[in-house]
Write an enzyme that holds these catalytic residues in place. Structure first.
Site, PDB file in Angstrom:
ATOM      1  N   HIS A   1       0.822  -1.212   0.000  1.00  0.00           N
ATOM      2  CA  HIS A   1       0.000   0.000   0.000  1.00  0.00           C
ATOM      3  C   HIS A   1       0.858   1.265   0.000  1.00  0.00           C
ATOM      4  CE1 HIS A   1      -4.265  -1.509   0.879  1.00  0.00           C
ATOM      5  NE2 HIS A   1      -3.542  -2.544   0.476  1.00  0.00           N
TER       6      HIS A   1
ATOM      7  N   VAL B   1       1.130   4.215  -3.656  1.00  0.00           N
ATOM      8  CA  VAL B   1       0.769   5.630  -3.567  1.00  0.00           C
ATOM      9  C   VAL B   1       2.054   6.445  -3.429  1.00  0.00           C
ATOM     10  CG1 VAL B   1      -0.543   7.367  -2.289  1.00  0.00           C
ATOM     11  CG2 VAL B   1      -1.390   5.021  -2.419  1.00  0.00           C
TER      12      VAL B   1
ATOM     13  N   GLU C   1      -2.846   8.698   4.544  1.00  0.00           N
ATOM     14  CA  GLU C   1      -3.306   7.553   3.760  1.00  0.00           C
ATOM     15  C   GLU C   1      -3.953   6.482   4.626  1.00  0.00           C
ATOM     16  OE1 GLU C   1       0.146   6.356   1.454  1.00  0.00           O
ATOM     17  OE2 GLU C   1       0.476   8.453   0.908  1.00  0.00           O
TER      18      GLU C   1
ATOM     19  N   PRO D   1      -5.941  -0.604  -5.356  1.00  0.00           N
ATOM     20  CA  PRO D   1      -7.024  -1.444  -5.886  1.00  0.00           C
ATOM     21  C   PRO D   1      -8.035  -1.817  -4.801  1.00  0.00           C
ATOM     22  CG  PRO D   1      -4.872  -2.314  -6.484  1.00  0.00           C
ATOM     23  CD  PRO D   1      -4.629  -1.231  -5.493  1.00  0.00           C
TER      24      PRO D   1
END
Length: 198
Positions: free
Chosen positions: A73, A77, A95, A170
């Site tokens: 993750h 990003v 985030e 996703p």
């Protein structure tokens, strides 16, 4: 049956992490990354991370998957910059609050523990981005996956992006074409996508 399922999960984890190790290193200028980056400033950095990951996985085997997920993750990003670890501030929503992260990302306390040990060993030296990349690799190795060298020298981000996290990471609700497209944008193909999402 349980053993077969465990072996399959370890195998999928191994494949996923091996795939992550290659293209996502490109998130920062790869010419600034090297295997020797901490050789003089913190020669025991990888040993410290490995020792802490051994304890974490021994205490709770799921910690291996948690580290890999955090790294995945993070890299999806803004690149592998540690931005997923940043807490909210008065001027930034991090985030961690993204739809795909808020109730699923765990393992931050493991990262905090490793960081505390690294700071005791060599203060202000090892980036959280590098810590996470090394910890993800070690997590995979500890559950029977392959070893790979992790070039280091990543810089930690001082910014996080909730918008990019919501846009880039996703989700289970997205269709095949959208998933393939998201992975393609990160330099990964459909086979990589199946290994990582599966």
């Amino acid at each position: 049956m349980a053993t077969a399922a465990l072996c399959f999960r370890a195998s999928a984890l191994s494949v996923a992490c091996f795939l992550l190790a290659l293209p996502l290193l490109m998130a920062q200028d790869p010419s600034n990354l090297s295997l020797e980056h901490y050789s003089k400033t913190c020669p025991n950095a990888e040993h410290v991370v490995r020792a802490e990951m051994e304890c974490a996985v021994r205490d709770e085997p799921r910690n291996a998957a948690l580290m890999l997920r955090l790294h995945f993750h993070d890299c999806f990003v803004q690149g592998c910059d540690g931005s997923v670890l940043l807490d909210d501030t008065a001027t930034m929503i991090g985030e961690k609050q993204a739809d795909q992260n808020v109730n699923s990302l765990k393992g931050f306390e493991v990262v905090d523990k490793i960081k505390a040990k690294l700071e005791a060993e060599c203060p202000g030296t090892v980036s959280c981005a590098d810590l996470l990349a090394i910890a993800a690799r070690d997590a995979v190795v500890l559950v029977g996956g392959p070893y790979w060298d992790v070039p280091v020298g990543r810089l930690d981000s001082k910014e996080a992006s909730l918008d990019l996290a919501n846009k880039d990471i996703p989700t289970a609700e997205q269709g095949l074409v959208t998933l393939i497209s998201k992975f393609w944008e990160k330099g990964l193909d459909a086979t990589d996508m199946v290994a990582l999402v599966g």
